[in-house]
Design a protein around this motif. Structure first.
Motif, short mmCIF file in Angstrom:
data_model
loop_
_atom_site.label_atom_id
_atom_site.label_comp_id
_atom_site.label_asym_id
_atom_site.label_seq_id
_atom_site.Cartn_x
_atom_site.Cartn_y
_atom_site.Cartn_z
N THR A 1 9.60 0.88 -21.21
CA THR A 1 9.65 0.36 -19.85
C THR A 1 8.36 -0.39 -19.56
O THR A 1 7.45 -0.43 -20.39
CB THR A 1 9.86 1.50 -18.82
OG1 THR A 1 8.74 2.39 -18.87
CG2 THR A 1 11.15 2.26 -19.09
N THR B 1 5.25 -1.21 -16.50
CA THR B 1 4.63 -0.93 -15.21
C THR B 1 4.14 -2.26 -14.67
O THR B 1 3.42 -2.98 -15.36
CB THR B 1 3.46 0.05 -15.35
OG1 THR B 1 3.95 1.27 -15.91
CG2 THR B 1 2.83 0.34 -14.00
N GLN C 1 7.91 0.54 -11.59
CA GLN C 1 8.39 0.80 -12.95
C GLN C 1 9.63 -0.06 -13.15
O GLN C 1 10.48 -0.13 -12.27
CB GLN C 1 8.75 2.27 -13.14
CG GLN C 1 7.60 3.23 -12.91
CD GLN C 1 6.41 2.97 -13.79
OE1 GLN C 1 6.54 2.75 -14.98
NE2 GLN C 1 5.22 2.97 -13.20
#
Length: 166
Positions: free
Chosen positions: A64, A66, A75
């Motif tokens: 993922t 940030t 996120q």
């Protein structure tokens, strides 16, 4: 190119088209007037509908991302069958020497590493406080802390280099 982005639990569709040397953007089918320039590694200056934003993108070990903009942190997970499907199952890690910068102006309240320390991708390096919110700044890659330019109690500006990870 069409991307499905899971942002804060909401699925959004972003479409990018290159035309006459510039990019056209749409969000959920609605065109956006946007101009994007990468001003530093993983840091983008975005002019969106006449408003300027600075966005820093930090890959996380779980695949993922940030996103830091102003004092906000998001996120995100990007799904693109051609480019991202294989990456989600392995670590997404920055390559080469990385300069970790302050995502927003604030004060360094804690330093979690020292020069020479071995760090893993996603490991906390230091904590910056802005408007009574504490934000842990994490390493974008595994490696060694080459330089530590921040000290506890130091005031920092957005974009100021805090740590180098080799």
């Amino acid at each position: 190119m069409k991307y499905e982005i899971l942002l804060g639990g909401t699925a959004r569709v972003v479409e990018l088209k290159q035309s006459n040397g510039s990019w056209e953007f749409s969000l959920d089918g609605k065109p956006l007037a946007a101009d994007v320039v990468e001003v530093a590694p993983n840091t983008f200056s975005v002019l969106l509908n006449g408003e300027s934003h600075q966005i820093r993108i930090a890959p996380r070990p779980d695949g993922t991302l940030t996103l830091h903009t102003g004092l906000a942190e998001y996120q995100a997970e990007v799904s693109d069958p051609r480019a991202w499907r294989g990456r989600r199952h392995g670590a997404l890690e920055a390559q080469g020497c990385q300069q970790i910068t302050a995502p927003m102006p604030g004060k360094v309240v804690r330093v979690l590493v020292k020069p020479g320390d071995a760090v893993e991708a996603g490991q906390g390096l230091l904590v910056v406080e802005a408007m009574k919110m504490q934000n842990e700044i994490r390493s974008p890659k595994g490696g060694k802390v080459e330089k530590l330019l921040a000290k506890e109690g130091q005031t920092v500006n957005a974009g100021e280099v805090l740590v180098w990870v080799e």
